[in-house]
Design a protein around this motif. Structure first.
Motif, PDB file in Angstrom:
ATOM      1  N   ASP A   1       0.934  -1.109   0.131  1.00 22.32           N
ATOM      2  CA  ASP A   1      -0.217  -0.061  -0.320  1.00 22.32           C
ATOM      3  C   ASP A   1       0.941   1.514   0.131  1.00 22.32           C
ATOM      4  OD1 ASP A   1      -1.816  -1.800   0.136  1.00 22.32           O
ATOM      5  OD2 ASP A   1      -2.773  -1.413   2.149  1.00 22.32           O
ATOM      6  N   GLY A   2       0.413   2.606  -0.725  1.00 26.54           N
ATOM      7  CA  GLY A   2       1.356   3.911  -0.178  1.00 26.54           C
ATOM      8  C   GLY A   2       0.658   4.332   0.950  1.00 26.54           C
TER       9      GLY A   2
ATOM     10  N   VAL B   1       1.062   8.314   3.091  1.00 27.53           N
ATOM     11  CA  VAL B   1       1.822   9.752   2.554  1.00 27.53           C
ATOM     12  C   VAL B   1       1.333  10.639   4.138  1.00 27.53           C
ATOM     13  CG1 VAL B   1      -0.243  11.204   2.493  1.00 27.53           C
ATOM     14  CG2 VAL B   1       2.517  12.221   1.503  1.00 27.53           C
TER      15      VAL B   1
ATOM     16  N   GLY C   1       6.752   9.836   1.900  1.00 25.01           N
ATOM     17  CA  GLY C   1       5.983   9.124   1.548  1.00 25.01           C
ATOM     18  C   GLY C   1       5.883   7.706   0.238  1.00 25.01           C
ATOM     19  N   GLY C   2       5.960   6.916   0.065  1.00 28.81           N
ATOM     20  CA  GLY C   2       6.054   5.085  -0.576  1.00 28.81           C
ATOM     21  C   GLY C   2       5.330   3.847  -0.513  1.00 28.81           C
ATOM     22  N   LYS C   3       5.611   3.485  -0.952  1.00 23.35           N
ATOM     23  CA  LYS C   3       4.717   2.399  -0.560  1.00 23.35           C
ATOM     24  C   LYS C   3       5.530   1.067   0.440  1.00 23.35           C
ATOM     25  CE  LYS C   3       2.472   1.690  -4.882  1.00 23.35           C
ATOM     26  NZ  LYS C   3       1.262   1.929  -5.020  1.00 23.35           N
TER      27      LYS C   3
ATOM     28  N   PHE D   1      10.448   1.033   3.915  1.00 24.96           N
ATOM     29  CA  PHE D   1      10.713   1.327   3.210  1.00 24.96           C
ATOM     30  C   PHE D   1      11.570   0.890   1.773  1.00 24.96           C
ATOM     31  CE2 PHE D   1       7.633   3.760   5.595  1.00 24.96           C
ATOM     32  CZ  PHE D   1       6.933   4.258   4.991  1.00 24.96           C
TER      33      PHE D   1
ATOM     34  N   VAL E   1      14.344   4.808  -1.322  1.00 27.10           N
ATOM     35  CA  VAL E   1      13.257   5.654  -1.000  1.00 27.10           C
ATOM     36  C   VAL E   1      13.140   6.892   0.443  1.00 27.10           C
ATOM     37  CG1 VAL E   1      10.040   5.888   0.163  1.00 27.10           C
ATOM     38  CG2 VAL E   1      11.050   4.583  -1.366  1.00 27.10           C
TER      39      VAL E   1
ATOM     40  N   ARG F   1      -3.148   6.499   3.436  1.00 31.18           N
ATOM     41  CA  ARG F   1      -3.112   5.807   2.422  1.00 31.18           C
ATOM     42  C   ARG F   1      -3.711   6.438   1.397  1.00 31.18           C
ATOM     43  NH1 ARG F   1      -6.524   0.755   2.543  1.00 31.18           N
ATOM     44  NH2 ARG F   1      -7.716   1.719   1.529  1.00 31.18           N
ATOM     45  N   THR F   2      -2.103   6.558   0.767  1.00 32.40           N
ATOM     46  CA  THR F   2      -2.401   7.152  -0.755  1.00 32.40           C
ATOM     47  C   THR F   2      -2.773   6.120  -1.369  1.00 32.40           C
ATOM     48  OG1 THR F   2      -0.093   7.223  -1.634  1.00 32.40           O
ATOM     49  CG2 THR F   2      -0.715   8.747  -0.518  1.00 32.40           C
ATOM     50  N   SER F   3      -2.323   4.653  -1.667  1.00 29.70           N
ATOM     51  CA  SER F   3      -2.955   3.760  -1.998  1.00 29.70           C
ATOM     52  C   SER F   3      -3.859   2.668  -1.673  1.00 29.70           C
ATOM     53  CB  SER F   3      -2.490   3.421  -3.745  1.00 29.70           C
ATOM     54  OG  SER F   3      -0.878   2.741  -3.549  1.00 29.70           O
TER      55      SER F   3
END
Length: 624
Positions: free
Chosen positions: A363-364, A366, A378-380, A409, A413, A465-467
Motif C-alpha cells: 500500500d502507499g 504519505v 511517502g511511498g510504497k 520502505f 525512498v 493511505r494514498t493507494s
C-alpha cells in the motif's frame, strides 16, 4: 410522476467512457476539443462522435455532449458547425450554459435535446421554468441546493431535474465564480478555472490576521457524496443522478458508478416493495468498506475527523462541517499517526493505526505534518512489522487496522527524504563572511536542494493511505482495454433468443430481442437436412447458441417453441447456427444504434443560422 432516475457518468476520454459503461451507467457526458468547461480533460475529437455514439448506443447507453461555456459572437459560426455535427452523430442531448447558444441550437437542430447546465445557476422553480421556456428539456440544478429546495424546483417546473450526487464542490454559486478570471485571466465560464478556492488564505478579523495554525485552506470544501441520500433524492423528483469528474481517472469512474448503481437499484426495489408494505426507506446503507474505497479513489479537504466525503449542501448550509481547511487535495483515508522513526538507524517508521482502514504490504502512504503546500514524504510500504519484529499484513486477508506497527520502505525512498531538522531555502546571497565564490555558491545550492526534498517523518505526523494495491487491481479489472467486445468482464444485457425451424429444406431463423423490444433477425445460410445420426435437440441448440459471450448481450431466455424437436428429426451444423446467431446480434446492435438518438438530426436547418441571428441582433435597438 416519479420515474427511476438514470445514472450519468463523466468521461474525460475513452478509458473513462468504457469504465462508465462497464460499471452500469445509464448515460455518459463528455466534452469535445472546443467549447466545453473542462478544457484540461483529454476530451474527444468531433470526428470521433459517430464512433462514440455507436459504441454507447450499441450498449443501451445515452451520450450527452457538453457545450457548457459562454460563447462569444465570433464563435457562433463555429458553434453552429459543432451543433450540426453533434446532431448528425445522433447525440442524445447537449448540456448548455449560454442562453444565446440555446437559441442557436433550437434554430439549427430543433430535434436535438438541450439540458440547461448547472453553470446556468438554476436554483429556483422560476429559473427552471425560464430555462424550459428557452428550450431546455432538462435542468441541472445548482449544487448549493438542499434536497427540500430541489423538491421545490421539481414541483414548480415541467422540466426534468438533474442533480449532482458525487464529486467536487465549488465554494461559489454554480456558474457565478469569477475569481480565476479576475486574478489570472482564466475564466471558469470558459473551461479554464485555475481553482483559486484550493489556495491557502489568511483570515482577517477586525483588521487583524488571526492565527489559524495549520488551517489555511479556508475556501476549499470537502467533496460531495450523496449515495446514502439516494432514496430521498428519488422522492424529491430528481430524474438523473450526476457524478462529477471529467478530469478524474477511469478507476474513479468505475468505482463511483458501480456504488451508485447498486444504491439506486436497491432503493428503487425497496420503493416498489413499499407500495405493498407501506414503509419507505429514508436512507441507503453504505457499507463502511465501500466508503473507505470511495475515499481512496478521490476525496479532498479531509482532516482527523472528516474523510473528505460529505453531503454537501443537500442537508442545508453547514459550512463548519463542509470546509475543514487543512488541505486542498486528495490524500486517501486516514490510517493513524507517527509515534517514532528509526529510519536513520536502519529501521522504519512506527505508526499507531486508529482503526477502520486496513494496511498491508504494497500500500502507499504519505506523512502529513500540516504543510500540504510543501513536499511530503511517502511511498510504497515495503514491509509491516509487529512489536516483535515479525513481518505481518502480507495480504488483504491479514491486513492490520489497529495497534502500533513499524513500516519499512525501499532504501531509495528514505534516501530521498530530507533528514535535517530545519532547512530553509537560501535568500539568494552568494557567500558570507570570509567564504565567497564557487564554494559558497555550491553550499547554497546544496542547501536549496535539501530544502526542496520532503521532510522525513516525525512524531505526530498524520499518516494517510494514498493507494490500496488490492483495490487498484480490482478496479483495473473493471476497466476494459480496447474494444469492450474483446473482454470477458463486459457489461452484458439479458436478451431473449428465439429460434424457428419449420421443416426440412428451409433455413433456420434466429431473432434476438432486448428489453425495449428492439429486434435483430437473421436467416441461416444453410438449410435443415434430414438427420442421419443424432437429430438437433434443445440441448444441442442451446450449446450452439451459447451464452452470447463477446457481445453486449447475455442469454436471458432461449425460446425454441418454434422448433418441433419431436417430429422434425432435422440436423443443422453447429457452425451454421453460430453464424446465424452472430448475424442476429449484429442486426440487433444496428437496430439499437439506429433507434437511439435518431431524432437529433430531424429538421436540421438547411441554411446557416448564426449569421442571420447576429444580423437580427445588430438590427435590434434597445432604445426604440
Amino acid at each position: 410522476e416519479i420515474v427511476k432516475p438514470e445514472i450519468l457518468a463523466p468521461a474525460g476520454g475513452w478509458p473513462q467512457m468504457r469504465a462508465a459503461v462497464e460499471a452500469g451507467a445509464d448515460a455518459v457526458y463528455f466534452g469535445l476539443n472546443l467549447l466545453n468547461a473542462r478544457a484540461r480533460a483529454a476530451n474527444f475529437d468531433v470526428e470521433e462522435l459517430p464512433e462514440v455514439m455507436s459504441f454507447l448506443h450499441a450498449r443501451g447507453v445515452r451520450g450527452f455532449v457538453t457545450m457548457n461555456v459562454l460563447v462569444f459572437d465570433e464563435e457562433l459560426a463555429q458553434a453552429e458547425g459543432l451543433v450540426r455535427s453533434i446532431a448528425k452523430a445522433g447525440v442524445d442531448a447537449v448540456i448548455v450554459q449560454d442562453v444565446g447558444l440555446v437559441n442557436l441550437i433550437r434554430n439549427t437542430a430543433p430535434g436535438l435535446a438541450i439540458h440547461g447546465s448547472t453553470q446556468m445557476s438554476i436554483t429556483s422553480p422560476e429559473g427552471a421554468e425560464f430555462a424550459r421556456e428557452l428550450g431546455c428539456k432538462r435542468v441541472v440544478v445548482g449544487r448549493e441546493l438542499s434536497v427540500r429546495e430541489i423538491a421545490a424546483v421539481r414541483q414548480g417546473t415541467e422540466a426534468e431535474v438533474e442533480a449532482f450526487v458525487h464529486g467536487a464542490l465549488c465554494v461559489s454559486y454554480s456558474g457565478q465564480c469569477f475569481s480565476s478570471e479576475a486574478w489570472g485571466g482564466r475564466s471558469a465560464n470558459r473551461g479554464q478555472c485555475a481553482q483559486a478556492c484550493r489556495l491557502p488564505y489568511g483570515l482577517v478579523v477586525d483588521g487583524q490576521l488571526r492565527e489559524m495554525g495549520d488551517v489555511k485552506y479556508l475556501l476549499s470544501p470537502q467533496d460531495l457524496m450523496a449515495v446514502e441520500m439516494v432514496p430521498s433524492l428519488i422522492e424529491a423528483g430528481v430524474g438523473c443522478f450526476k457524478i462529477e469528474g471529467r478530469l478524474k481517472g477511469p478507476e474513479y469512474v468505475a468505482l463511483t458508478v458501480s456504488v451508485y448503481r447498486k444504491a439506486l437499484d436497491d432503493a428503487w426495489a425497496a420503493r416498489e416493495a413499499s407500495a405493498t408494505r407501506g414503509a419507505k426507506i429514508e436512507e441507503w446503507h453504505l457499507p463502511e468498506a465501500d466508503r473507505v474505497d470511495l475515499a481512496q479513489v478521490f476525496a479532498r479537504g479531509q482532516d482527523e475527523e472528516y474523510d473528505g466525503l460529505t453531503r454537501g449542501f443537500l442537508e442545508g448550509v453547514k459550512h463548519q462541517r463542509l470546509v475543514r481547511g487543512r488541505g486542498p487535495r486528495h490524500r486517501g483515508p486516514l490510517l493513524g499517526e507517527v509515534t517514532d522513526c528509526f529510519l536513520r538507524e536502519g529501521g522504519g517508521v512506527v505508526v499507531r493505526l486508529r482503526g477502520g482502514v486496513p494496511l498491508k504490504r504494497g500500500d502507499g502512504v504519505v506523512f502529513d505534518r500540516g504543510a500540504p503546500d510543501e513536499p511530503e514524504a511517502g511511498g510504497k510500504v515495503w514491509e509491516v512489522l509487529d512489536e516483535r519484529g515479525r513481518s505481518v499484513a502480507k495480504t488483504r486477508e491479514d491486513a492490520v487496522s489497529t495497534g502500533e506497527f513499524e513500516l519499512t520502505f525501499a532504501s531509495g525512498v528514505a534516501k530521498a527524504w530530507n533528514w535535517d531538522p530545519v532547512v530553509t531555502p537560501s535568500a539568494g546571497a552568494v557567500g558570507s563572511g570570509s567564504e565567497s565564490g564557487y564554494g559558497a555558491r555550491r553550499r547554497e545550492e546544496e542547501k536549496d536542494a535539501r530544502a526542496a526534498r520532503p521532510r522525513a517523518p516525525a512524531r505526530g505526523d498524520l499518516v494517510w493511505r494514498t493507494s490500496d494495491a488490492d483495490l487498484d487491481a480490482r478496479l483495473r479489472r473493471m476497466i476494459p482495454e480496447g474494444d469492450v467486445f474483446d473482454t470477458a468482464a463486459v457489461r452484458r444485457e439479458p436478451v431473449v433468443v428465439r429460434v424457428t425451424a419449420s421443416k426440412i429444406g428451409e433455413p433456420l431463423v434466429i431473432t434476438i430481442e432486448d428489453a425495449k423490444g428492439r429486434v435483430g433477425r437473421a436467416v441461416s445460410d444453410g438449410t435443415l437436412t434430414k438427420a442421419e445420426k443424432q437429430p438437433m435437440s434443445l440441448a444441442s441448440l442451446a450449446k450452439a447458441v451459447g451464452e452470447l459471450g463477446g457481445t453486449p448481450f447475455s442469454l436471458g431466455e432461449l425460446d425454441a417453441s418454434g422448433v418441433a424437436f419431436d417430429t422434425l428429426d432435422a440436423f443443422v451444423p453447429a457452425g451454421v447456427i453460430k453464424s446465424c446467431r452472430r448475424e442476429a446480434v449484429e442486426a440487433l446492435v444496428a437496430a439499437r444504434v439506429s433507434a437511439s438518438g435518431s431524432s437529433a438530426a430531424e429538421g436540421l436547418a438547411e441554411r446557416p443560422v448564426a449569421a442571420e441571428m447576429l444580423e437580427a441582433a445588430s438590427a435590434f435597438s434597445w432604445f426604440g
